[in-house]
Design a protein around this motif. Structure first.
Motif, PDB file in Angstrom:
ATOM      1  N   PRO A 142       2.353  14.480  -8.708  1.00 55.29           N
ATOM      2  CA  PRO A 142       2.164  14.609  -7.716  1.00 55.29           C
ATOM      3  C   PRO A 142       0.715  14.499  -6.798  1.00 55.29           C
ATOM      4  O   PRO A 142       0.906  14.037  -5.730  1.00 55.29           O
ATOM      5  N   SER A 143       0.644  16.154  -6.716  1.00 53.48           N
ATOM      6  CA  SER A 143      -0.301  16.864  -5.734  1.00 53.48           C
ATOM      7  C   SER A 143      -1.737  16.065  -6.145  1.00 53.48           C
ATOM      8  O   SER A 143      -2.555  16.285  -5.121  1.00 53.48           O
ATOM      9  N   VAL A 144      -1.711  15.594  -6.990  1.00 57.67           N
ATOM     10  CA  VAL A 144      -3.406  15.042  -7.178  1.00 57.67           C
ATOM     11  C   VAL A 144      -3.550  13.664  -7.584  1.00 57.67           C
ATOM     12  O   VAL A 144      -4.057  13.482  -6.659  1.00 57.67           O
ATOM     13  N   LEU A 145      -1.987  12.978  -7.286  1.00 58.57           N
ATOM     14  CA  LEU A 145      -2.104  11.531  -6.883  1.00 58.57           C
ATOM     15  C   LEU A 145      -2.444  11.794  -5.180  1.00 58.57           C
ATOM     16  O   LEU A 145      -3.459  11.226  -4.713  1.00 58.57           O
ATOM     17  N   GLU A 146      -1.760  13.135  -3.879  1.00 64.50           N
ATOM     18  CA  GLU A 146      -1.322  13.056  -2.508  1.00 64.50           C
ATOM     19  C   GLU A 146      -3.324  13.046  -2.906  1.00 64.50           C
ATOM     20  O   GLU A 146      -3.629  13.079  -1.459  1.00 64.50           O
ATOM     21  N   GLN A 147      -3.817  14.245  -3.018  1.00 65.51           N
ATOM     22  CA  GLN A 147      -5.366  14.839  -3.083  1.00 65.51           C
ATOM     23  C   GLN A 147      -6.488  13.687  -2.870  1.00 65.51           C
ATOM     24  O   GLN A 147      -6.905  13.693  -1.833  1.00 65.51           O
ATOM     25  N   GLU A 148      -5.915  12.019  -3.592  1.00 63.68           N
ATOM     26  CA  GLU A 148      -6.696  10.946  -4.191  1.00 63.68           C
ATOM     27  C   GLU A 148      -6.704  10.463  -2.825  1.00 63.68           C
ATOM     28  O   GLU A 148      -7.508  10.021  -2.463  1.00 63.68           O
ATOM     29  N   MET A 149      -5.777  10.130  -2.302  1.00 60.76           N
ATOM     30  CA  MET A 149      -4.973   9.544  -0.950  1.00 60.76           C
ATOM     31  C   MET A 149      -5.140  10.649   0.135  1.00 60.76           C
ATOM     32  O   MET A 149      -6.125   8.962   1.015  1.00 60.76           O
ATOM     33  N   GLU A 150      -5.840  11.590   0.002  1.00 65.84           N
ATOM     34  CA  GLU A 150      -6.770  12.079   1.325  1.00 65.84           C
ATOM     35  C   GLU A 150      -8.544  11.850   0.988  1.00 65.84           C
ATOM     36  O   GLU A 150      -8.418  11.869   1.755  1.00 65.84           O
ATOM     37  N   ARG A 151      -8.517  12.175  -0.081  1.00 65.41           N
ATOM     38  CA  ARG A 151      -9.914  11.851  -0.092  1.00 65.41           C
ATOM     39  C   ARG A 151     -10.283  10.082  -0.077  1.00 65.41           C
ATOM     40  O   ARG A 151     -11.604   9.512   0.107  1.00 65.41           O
ATOM     41  N   GLY A 152      -9.515   8.964  -0.179  1.00 58.05           N
ATOM     42  CA  GLY A 152     -10.073   7.758   0.343  1.00 58.05           C
ATOM     43  C   GLY A 152      -9.525   6.966  -0.593  1.00 58.05           C
ATOM     44  O   GLY A 152      -9.958   5.708  -0.129  1.00 58.05           O
ATOM     45  N   VAL A 153      -9.185   7.409  -2.099  1.00 58.33           N
ATOM     46  CA  VAL A 153      -8.571   6.223  -2.564  1.00 58.33           C
ATOM     47  C   VAL A 153      -7.118   5.721  -2.771  1.00 58.33           C
ATOM     48  O   VAL A 153      -6.151   6.618  -1.677  1.00 58.33           O
ATOM     49  N   GLY A 203       4.788  -1.838 -11.052  1.00 60.40           N
ATOM     50  CA  GLY A 203       3.123  -0.768 -11.624  1.00 60.40           C
ATOM     51  C   GLY A 203       2.331  -0.713 -10.721  1.00 60.40           C
ATOM     52  O   GLY A 203       3.115  -0.384  -9.197  1.00 60.40           O
ATOM     53  N   TYR A 204       1.867  -0.075 -10.819  1.00 62.12           N
ATOM     54  CA  TYR A 204      -0.031   0.439  -9.931  1.00 62.12           C
ATOM     55  C   TYR A 204      -0.997  -0.200  -9.931  1.00 62.12           C
ATOM     56  O   TYR A 204      -1.331  -0.208 -10.376  1.00 62.12           O
ATOM     57  N   THR A 205      -1.662   0.410  -8.642  1.00 62.47           N
ATOM     58  CA  THR A 205      -3.222   0.268  -8.945  1.00 62.47           C
ATOM     59  C   THR A 205      -3.181   0.834  -8.230  1.00 62.47           C
ATOM     60  O   THR A 205      -3.191   1.586  -6.808  1.00 62.47           O
ATOM     61  N   ALA A 206      -5.363   2.064  -8.365  1.00 59.99           N
ATOM     62  CA  ALA A 206      -5.922   2.505  -7.133  1.00 59.99           C
ATOM     63  C   ALA A 206      -7.087   1.886  -7.086  1.00 59.99           C
ATOM     64  O   ALA A 206      -8.039   1.319  -8.208  1.00 59.99           O
ATOM     65  N   ILE A 207      -7.421   1.941  -5.488  1.00 62.05           N
ATOM     66  CA  ILE A 207      -9.381   1.528  -6.046  1.00 62.05           C
ATOM     67  C   ILE A 207      -9.455   2.378  -4.921  1.00 62.05           C
ATOM     68  O   ILE A 207      -8.630   3.033  -4.218  1.00 62.05           O
ATOM     69  N   LYS A 229     -14.291   0.768  -6.820  1.00 67.70           N
ATOM     70  CA  LYS A 229     -14.426   0.760  -8.216  1.00 67.70           C
ATOM     71  C   LYS A 229     -12.204   0.375  -8.148  1.00 67.70           C
ATOM     72  O   LYS A 229     -11.995   0.948  -7.153  1.00 67.70           O
ATOM     73  N   LEU A 230     -12.222  -0.256  -9.409  1.00 74.54           N
ATOM     74  CA  LEU A 230     -10.887   0.179  -9.646  1.00 74.54           C
ATOM     75  C   LEU A 230     -10.273   1.214 -10.954  1.00 74.54           C
ATOM     76  O   LEU A 230     -10.925   0.910 -11.783  1.00 74.54           O
ATOM     77  N   HIS A 231      -9.752   2.484 -10.283  1.00 79.61           N
ATOM     78  CA  HIS A 231      -9.107   2.589 -11.031  1.00 79.61           C
ATOM     79  C   HIS A 231      -8.506   2.582 -11.668  1.00 79.61           C
ATOM     80  O   HIS A 231      -8.698   4.012 -13.083  1.00 79.61           O
ATOM     81  N   LYS A 232      -7.363   2.425 -11.070  1.00 74.03           N
ATOM     82  CA  LYS A 232      -6.128   2.531 -12.452  1.00 74.03           C
ATOM     83  C   LYS A 232      -5.330   0.784 -12.143  1.00 74.03           C
ATOM     84  O   LYS A 232      -5.695   0.005 -10.536  1.00 74.03           O
ATOM     85  N   ILE A 233      -5.123   0.100 -13.234  1.00 71.71           N
ATOM     86  CA  ILE A 233      -4.056  -1.496 -13.157  1.00 71.71           C
ATOM     87  C   ILE A 233      -3.214  -0.557 -14.001  1.00 71.71           C
ATOM     88  O   ILE A 233      -3.780  -0.961 -15.174  1.00 71.71           O
ATOM     89  N   TYR A 234      -1.869  -0.727 -14.205  1.00 75.27           N
ATOM     90  CA  TYR A 234      -0.289  -0.322 -14.786  1.00 75.27           C
ATOM     91  C   TYR A 234       0.457  -1.511 -14.366  1.00 75.27           C
ATOM     92  O   TYR A 234       0.385  -1.325 -13.246  1.00 75.27           O
ATOM     93  N   LEU A 235       0.611  -1.977 -15.296  1.00 72.18           N
ATOM     94  CA  LEU A 235       2.442  -2.540 -15.395  1.00 72.18           C
ATOM     95  C   LEU A 235       3.166  -2.066 -16.732  1.00 72.18           C
ATOM     96  O   LEU A 235       2.646  -1.983 -17.586  1.00 72.18           O
ATOM     97  N   LYS A 263       1.024  -1.036   0.063  1.00 69.37           N
ATOM     98  CA  LYS A 263      -0.173  -0.479  -0.133  1.00 69.37           C
ATOM     99  C   LYS A 263       0.970   1.507  -0.052  1.00 69.37           C
ATOM    100  O   LYS A 263       1.758   1.154   0.526  1.00 69.37           O
ATOM    101  N   ALA A 264       0.792   2.071  -1.002  1.00 64.55           N
ATOM    102  CA  ALA A 264       1.469   3.524  -1.080  1.00 64.55           C
ATOM    103  C   ALA A 264       1.002   4.219   0.064  1.00 64.55           C
ATOM    104  O   ALA A 264      -0.620   4.395   1.245  1.00 64.55           O
ATOM    105  N   THR A 265       1.658   5.972   0.365  1.00 64.69           N
ATOM    106  CA  THR A 265       2.014   5.988   1.531  1.00 64.69           C
ATOM    107  C   THR A 265       1.511   8.385   0.761  1.00 64.69           C
ATOM    108  O   THR A 265       2.029   7.368  -0.904  1.00 64.69           O
ATOM    109  N   ALA A 266       1.035   8.830   0.852  1.00 63.96           N
ATOM    110  CA  ALA A 266       1.269  10.338   0.312  1.00 63.96           C
ATOM    111  C   ALA A 266       2.394  10.409  -0.310  1.00 63.96           C
ATOM    112  O   ALA A 266       3.539  10.889  -1.494  1.00 63.96           O
ATOM    113  N   GLU A 267       3.496   9.493   0.379  1.00 69.51           N
ATOM    114  CA  GLU A 267       5.365   9.320   0.275  1.00 69.51           C
ATOM    115  C   GLU A 267       5.437   9.108  -0.879  1.00 69.51           C
ATOM    116  O   GLU A 267       6.943   9.029  -1.375  1.00 69.51           O
ATOM    117  N   ASP A 268       4.853   7.994  -1.120  1.00 69.76           N
ATOM    118  CA  ASP A 268       4.652   7.844  -2.326  1.00 69.76           C
ATOM    119  C   ASP A 268       4.683   8.289  -4.040  1.00 69.76           C
ATOM    120  O   ASP A 268       4.526   7.242  -4.706  1.00 69.76           O
TER     121      ASP A 268
END
Length: 168
Positions: A51-62, A75-79, A88-94, A11-16
């Motif tokens: 990166p700022s968009v990714l951090e905002q998404e994490m803050e809202r629960g993605v 690779g990375y995924t987001a739910i 919802k599976l938002h992203k799945i990339y390898l 699991k990624a954190t905002a630092e990722d």
């Protein structure tokens, strides 16, 4: 988190956010070079992967997850929970160099397990209607439930299928 030989998902954190941004730069444009113009790809990279968009998404629960293969993030995924019992599976990339090795299926099964662990009964995803991944998702038990044309601004649209799998 699930593990396969030499491969694991964490699991990624905002630092990722910067690492996910770099993975997106390496993977995403190649994944869509046959489907989207270079201009639309550049626009979407900024809109979705700064990166700022990714951090905002994490803050809202993605929740973002990073796939590490042989010590390298590849690779990375987001739910995200959309409603009680529905995720919802938002992203799945390898990384393209790992395609065909079963790792995309590993990513998908991992996200299904995470969502199920949160009580999800179904997992939804959007996929470009012309993306060859449609057949991959069908092979994994996903069904097309509708089509969507999503206005993402700047005159661009995402022309997607919404696919769904009942997790049981």
């Amino acid at each position: 988190m699930m593990q396969q030989e030499d491969t694991y998902i964490r699991k990624a954190t905002a630092e990722d956010a910067a690492a996910i941004h770099q993975l997106a730069l390496d993977i995403w444009p190649k994944a869509f070079e046959q489907l989207l113009s270079q201009e639309q790809t550049s626009y979407m990279m900024q809109m979705m992967y700064a990166p700022s968009v990714l951090e905002q998404e994490m803050e809202r629960g993605v929740e973002y997850y990073i796939l590490n293969h042989k010590g390298v993030d590849m690779g990375y995924t987001a739910i995200e929970q959309k409603a009680p019992g529905s995720w919802k599976l938002h992203k799945i990339y390898l990384s393209q160099q790992l395609h065909g090795k079963g790792l995309g299926k590993y990513q998908l099964k991992s996200m299904e397990a995470v969502a199920k662990g949160y009580g999800a009964r179904q997992l939804l995803l959007n996929v470009n209607r012309r993306n060859k991944a449609v057949d991959f998702y069908k092979s994994q038990g996903y069904e097309i439930v509708k089509t969507e044309d999503i206005d993402i601004g700047n005159g661009y649209f995402m022309n997607d299928y919404v696919m769904q799998k009942e997790l049981g």
